[in-house]
Design a protein around this motif. Sequence first.
Motif, mmCIF file in Angstrom:
data_model
loop_
_atom_site.group_PDB
_atom_site.id
_atom_site.type_symbol
_atom_site.label_atom_id
_atom_site.label_comp_id
_atom_site.label_asym_id
_atom_site.label_seq_id
_atom_site.Cartn_x
_atom_site.Cartn_y
_atom_site.Cartn_z
ATOM 1 N N LEU A 174 0.826 -1.196 0.000
ATOM 2 C CA LEU A 174 0.000 0.000 0.000
ATOM 3 C C LEU A 174 0.859 1.244 0.000
ATOM 4 C CD1 LEU A 174 -3.139 0.661 2.130
ATOM 5 C CD2 LEU A 174 -1.177 2.163 2.450
ATOM 6 N N THR A 175 0.397 2.253 -0.710
ATOM 7 C CA THR A 175 0.968 3.598 -0.628
ATOM 8 C C THR A 175 -0.188 4.576 -0.713
ATOM 9 O OG1 THR A 175 2.628 5.112 -1.511
ATOM 10 C CG2 THR A 175 1.357 3.845 -3.104
ATOM 11 N N ALA A 176 -0.037 5.745 -0.063
ATOM 12 C CA ALA A 176 -1.141 6.692 0.015
ATOM 13 C C ALA A 176 -0.659 8.105 -0.303
ATOM 14 C CB ALA A 176 -1.779 6.654 1.406
ATOM 15 N N THR A 177 -1.574 8.878 -0.873
ATOM 16 C CA THR A 177 -1.371 10.313 -1.041
ATOM 17 C C THR A 177 -2.482 11.011 -0.269
ATOM 18 O OG1 THR A 177 -2.770 10.501 -3.005
ATOM 19 C CG2 THR A 177 -0.466 9.862 -3.346
ATOM 20 N N VAL B 284 -5.875 6.254 -1.903
ATOM 21 C CA VAL B 284 -5.051 5.141 -1.429
ATOM 22 C C VAL B 284 -4.871 4.174 -2.598
ATOM 23 C CG1 VAL B 284 -4.875 3.230 0.197
ATOM 24 C CG2 VAL B 284 -5.929 5.384 0.902
ATOM 25 N N SER B 285 -3.614 3.829 -2.899
ATOM 26 C CA SER B 285 -3.310 2.868 -3.966
ATOM 27 C C SER B 285 -2.802 1.582 -3.336
ATOM 28 C CB SER B 285 -2.252 3.439 -4.919
ATOM 29 O OG SER B 285 -2.683 4.672 -5.474
ATOM 30 N N PHE B 286 -3.214 0.472 -3.893
ATOM 31 C CA PHE B 286 -2.789 -0.804 -3.331
ATOM 32 C C PHE B 286 -2.686 -1.843 -4.438
ATOM 33 C CE2 PHE B 286 -7.386 -0.613 -3.121
ATOM 34 C CZ PHE B 286 -7.796 -1.853 -3.582
ATOM 35 N N THR B 287 -1.810 -2.813 -4.244
ATOM 36 C CA THR B 287 -1.693 -3.925 -5.173
ATOM 37 C C THR B 287 -2.620 -5.043 -4.743
ATOM 38 O OG1 THR B 287 0.124 -4.891 -3.915
ATOM 39 C CG2 THR B 287 0.708 -3.399 -5.715
ATOM 40 N N HIS B 288 -3.033 -5.818 -5.706
ATOM 41 C CA HIS B 288 -3.899 -6.977 -5.447
ATOM 42 C C HIS B 288 -3.326 -8.165 -6.201
ATOM 43 C CE1 HIS B 288 -7.376 -9.510 -4.873
ATOM 44 N NE2 HIS B 288 -7.557 -9.612 -6.172
ATOM 45 N N LEU B 289 -2.850 -9.150 -5.462
ATOM 46 C CA LEU B 289 -2.293 -10.358 -6.059
ATOM 47 C C LEU B 289 -3.390 -11.413 -6.084
ATOM 48 C CD1 LEU B 289 0.174 -11.966 -7.070
ATOM 49 C CD2 LEU B 289 0.666 -12.535 -4.706
ATOM 50 N N ASP B 290 -3.897 -11.718 -7.273
ATOM 51 C CA ASP B 290 -5.056 -12.605 -7.404
ATOM 52 C C ASP B 290 -4.609 -14.055 -7.332
ATOM 53 O OD1 ASP B 290 -7.409 -13.837 -7.851
ATOM 54 O OD2 ASP B 290 -7.875 -12.823 -9.739
ATOM 55 N N LEU B 291 -4.695 -14.641 -6.127
ATOM 56 C CA LEU B 291 -4.279 -16.027 -5.930
ATOM 57 C C LEU B 291 -5.241 -17.015 -6.579
ATOM 58 C CD1 LEU B 291 -3.197 -15.917 -2.184
ATOM 59 C CD2 LEU B 291 -1.739 -15.880 -4.192
ATOM 60 N N PHE B 292 -6.452 -16.571 -6.907
ATOM 61 C CA PHE B 292 -7.443 -17.496 -7.449
ATOM 62 C C PHE B 292 -7.574 -17.372 -8.965
ATOM 63 C CE2 PHE B 292 -9.480 -16.832 -3.088
ATOM 64 C CZ PHE B 292 -8.738 -17.869 -2.548
ATOM 65 N N SER B 293 -6.707 -16.596 -9.580
ATOM 66 C CA SER B 293 -6.706 -16.551 -11.043
ATOM 67 C C SER B 293 -5.955 -17.768 -11.563
ATOM 68 C CB SER B 293 -6.032 -15.269 -11.528
ATOM 69 O OG SER B 293 -4.653 -15.296 -11.191
ATOM 70 N N ASP B 294 -5.931 -17.921 -12.887
ATOM 71 C CA ASP B 294 -5.208 -19.048 -13.461
ATOM 72 C C ASP B 294 -3.774 -19.045 -12.978
ATOM 73 O OD1 ASP B 294 -7.391 -19.960 -14.777
ATOM 74 O OD2 ASP B 294 -6.913 -18.987 -16.680
ATOM 75 N N TRP B 295 -3.154 -17.850 -12.945
ATOM 76 C CA TRP B 295 -1.823 -17.714 -12.373
ATOM 77 C C TRP B 295 -1.819 -16.425 -11.568
ATOM 78 C CZ3 TRP B 295 1.064 -21.752 -11.944
ATOM 79 C CH2 TRP B 295 0.875 -22.782 -12.845
ATOM 80 N N LEU B 296 -0.702 -16.067 -10.999
ATOM 81 C CA LEU B 296 -0.657 -14.970 -10.041
ATOM 82 C C LEU B 296 -0.710 -13.619 -10.761
ATOM 83 C CD1 LEU B 296 2.032 -16.400 -7.624
ATOM 84 C CD2 LEU B 296 -0.430 -16.694 -7.579
ATOM 85 N N ASP B 297 -1.899 -13.158 -11.091
ATOM 86 C CA ASP B 297 -2.057 -11.861 -11.729
ATOM 87 C C ASP B 297 -2.075 -10.768 -10.653
ATOM 88 O OD1 ASP B 297 -2.277 -13.117 -14.152
ATOM 89 O OD2 ASP B 297 -4.470 -13.225 -14.055
ATOM 90 N N THR B 298 -1.345 -9.686 -10.884
ATOM 91 C CA THR B 298 -1.262 -8.596 -9.935
ATOM 92 C C THR B 298 -1.824 -7.334 -10.579
ATOM 93 O OG1 THR B 298 0.719 -9.548 -8.963
ATOM 94 C CG2 THR B 298 0.252 -7.263 -8.447
ATOM 95 N N TYR B 299 -2.652 -6.599 -9.828
ATOM 96 C CA TYR B 299 -3.246 -5.374 -10.326
ATOM 97 C C TYR B 299 -3.009 -4.252 -9.327
ATOM 98 C CZ TYR B 299 -5.724 -8.832 -13.100
ATOM 99 O OH TYR B 299 -6.022 -9.879 -13.913
ATOM 100 N N LEU B 300 -2.980 -3.029 -9.822
ATOM 101 C CA LEU B 300 -2.871 -1.847 -8.978
ATOM 102 C C LEU B 300 -4.222 -1.145 -8.995
ATOM 103 C CD1 LEU B 300 -0.929 -0.101 -7.302
ATOM 104 C CD2 LEU B 300 -0.500 1.238 -9.365
ATOM 105 N N ARG B 301 -4.784 -0.901 -7.800
ATOM 106 C CA ARG B 301 -6.111 -0.303 -7.694
ATOM 107 C C ARG B 301 -6.056 0.887 -6.750
ATOM 108 N NH1 ARG B 301 -9.467 -3.749 -10.267
ATOM 109 N NH2 ARG B 301 -11.270 -2.483 -9.705
#
Length: 858
Positions: free
Chosen positions: A816-819, A823-840
């Motif tokens: 997490l990082t904040a301004t 607030v911005s945070f990464t999301h590591l999708d453990l339930f996807s086909d493989w480990l997809d990471t997104y920034l939200r």
Amino acid sequence: MNLRAFSGAALLASVTLVLPTAAVVHATPASPGSAAAAAPATAHAKGDSGLSRSRTPGLTRTSARVTGSDPVAAARGFLGSRRSTYHVATGDLAAPHKATENGVTVVRFGQRFKGLPVTGAQYVVRMKDQGASNVVTGTSGQYFSDLTVDTSHPLSFAWAKRAALHAIGSTIRWRSTPAVTDHGSEIVPVGQGTLTRHVAVTGYDTARNKPVRQQMYINAHTGQPVLSFNDLQFDGPVDTTGPSVNGGSVPLKAYQTGSTYELRDRTRDMYASDGGEILTRDAEGGDFSLYLDEEMPPRIKPVKSSTIPFPASPKSGANDAHRALGEVYEFYKDLGRNSIDGHGGTIDAVTGVTDFGSPFPNAFWNGTYMVFGTGGFGFKPFSSALDVVGHELTHGVVQYSNADLLYYGQSGAANEAVADYLGNAAQNTVENISETSPLDGLLGDRLCASGPRAECFDRDLNQLTTTDDFISTPDDNGGVHLNSTIVSGSWWQIRHELDDPARADALVYKTLTQYLSPLSQFIDIRNATIAAADEDPSFSDAEVEMVRQAFTDHGIVDDWEFNVLGDDYQHLHEILGYPFIYPRVADRRWYASDVTSVDDRFPSIVSGSLDHPGVSSRISPNDGEYYDLPDSDGSNVVWARTRDTDGRTYIQTKPVGGGPVTDQDFAPAPFVFSLRISGDTIAYTFPDFNDGGDQAVVLRPDGDFTTIKATFGRTVSNVDVRGNKVIYTVSGFLGRKFTIKEYDSVTGVKKELGVIESPKDMLMYDLNVEDHHIVALLDKHVSSPRTGIITMNRDGSSRHWLIKDDEARAPMLPMLTATDNAVSFTHLDLFSDWLDTYLRQIPYSGGATKRVSCSKAY
């Protein structure tokens, strides 16, 4: 053991007649006719339930000269003249056996009682020939001197035969009527002696697929076996079967040693030529972490069974694995390879591993052997799928081929592509799956615990995946699984278009073993495969062009990275080389540790503008030291520099606009966990080796420093700086109470801002301090991978969840990082086909989150 009457299943045991251990007698030299000085030993077993009593010494050493040149007569005379010592009635000694070797003559006397042989009773006399005399050097053996059994009512052979067949009939499945041979009456030395009829039952046991010669000693008075054993010594390969996880049974190549069978295949060519074998083991639920080391734990032995066919192994799938390992070995033999290492080395696999007792739906090659999980979560054991077994074995082939494709980025995706292709090709070959079958090209199609095979798979090599689908990500080792089908799909297309699939298999194998190298990229694999086909005289010009076109169809052409990914592609991979390492941002510039530089053991700090993502520059030295943990307040950048020479970590700063590097402080150990800067205040945490927690060091504007420590058993963490205020938490390592505190680096005043408590253990980390807010990640359900985001005012009031940790949208393993705006945070999708990471991002007002990353993975 006590030898009682055996019946039922015990008849087939390999029984050893355990006789009493007699004392070692050291006899003094004696003249003929004189008694030795040593006292006789007595038997350990007494009474009717144990062995008969023997007062005869077991092992003796002596040097007694006896007259006569005939060794047998001399030995008999020696025992007779020392009746008080040896208690041997020479009249009960059966016809002896004599052998001379290396100047020593050994005379063996069998014992008889009332004319009947005593089972196993034999007394040995050793001597040296001295011409007209012999010198006895010692004796050994068993002679039972207290037998009193009545032998007047022996059992007839007819009744003994009937009793033997009755006793053994329920334990053996005879191919045809067994033969029974009479060996007459014998005394078994149990108790005071037991009168028996010794018969041998011979035939073939179809249940165990082996011949039987059962020696049976039938009690003359009860008709029960006193002693029964199969005296055929087995030690060799056995063809058998075992239940499959997939239903039915599979053929197995096992190995028999005595009465034990093992999943040990010594029938392949590699055993005869190099001693290699196929070994399948069962972890029986052991944790996968026990098998990360390349050396096999010594207690894990090959799967064993006392009978054949082998029993089912539903949790491990060992039977299926053993069969598949042999099939894949033969597949590679047809390609010209002798086992994994190419030199007939042993193929070793462990099945049935778990994740700390929980299901482990995965498999891996650990550098020496294969490890297969129990499955679970809707999956069968991973050893139950032949293509999965072939996939993991192929990882070993890649390693030993010396191509050893580096398991990162494009070369890692090629590693996975080789394993997918050859693993699937092995399954198609063995199971005769045609290219028109819906199962063709599916990896892991046998893994689903329920449902059609064609609907249960991990990757599909027939799905047209091109470089347009390439995912640039630090996760999954740079996308080794996510991007592998771009290459494996190209090869699979070639397999379909050639007249014989085996030619494509040979082409891929040749490309791997003769052309590729550890850093081969996608374009290198294209060029290597084309060259391998072009240099093969069996490939026509049209077929070589077809190979070229297959890679073109999947987008692997010259300059594809620039055209597809853009000119910032390489920079993204350099900066984000390790998972979970993300840049810090200040004043629209990012700062990161370049972990994949040319000398990636010693990374340096690089920086770039958010407005020009393709441009970056190095701002720290690149001198063989380790630079990490950058942070900036927009005016200066701070980082940690760890020296190999003294193990210290130095805190250094440099103006953002350029200038000299300044040493601000050093930590006495090479562990700094967080580092923050704001104006003239710097704070960092490092471990307190005395109290077991962490402590914080604050470098104050006056040039001095303050150390912040917690009480024993608690730790200081989550440090951040805003202006001259240092915010941090104090808690247990996995605590139920996090106290948020503030330290003023100018006034030295400490105060408590707030307390977050939970009735259960929780985690709090990545605390960020803004002008009006404190934001942190909070996980009150540590057994779940999801983490919540909490915010509060700077004075600790108005605490509330932006996202609760039990919401379905809660991020997994985030950073997490904040301004002051969001607030911005990464999301590591453990339930996807493989480990997809997104920034939200999510605003402080809460509500919906939005994706703000622009790449395919972020």
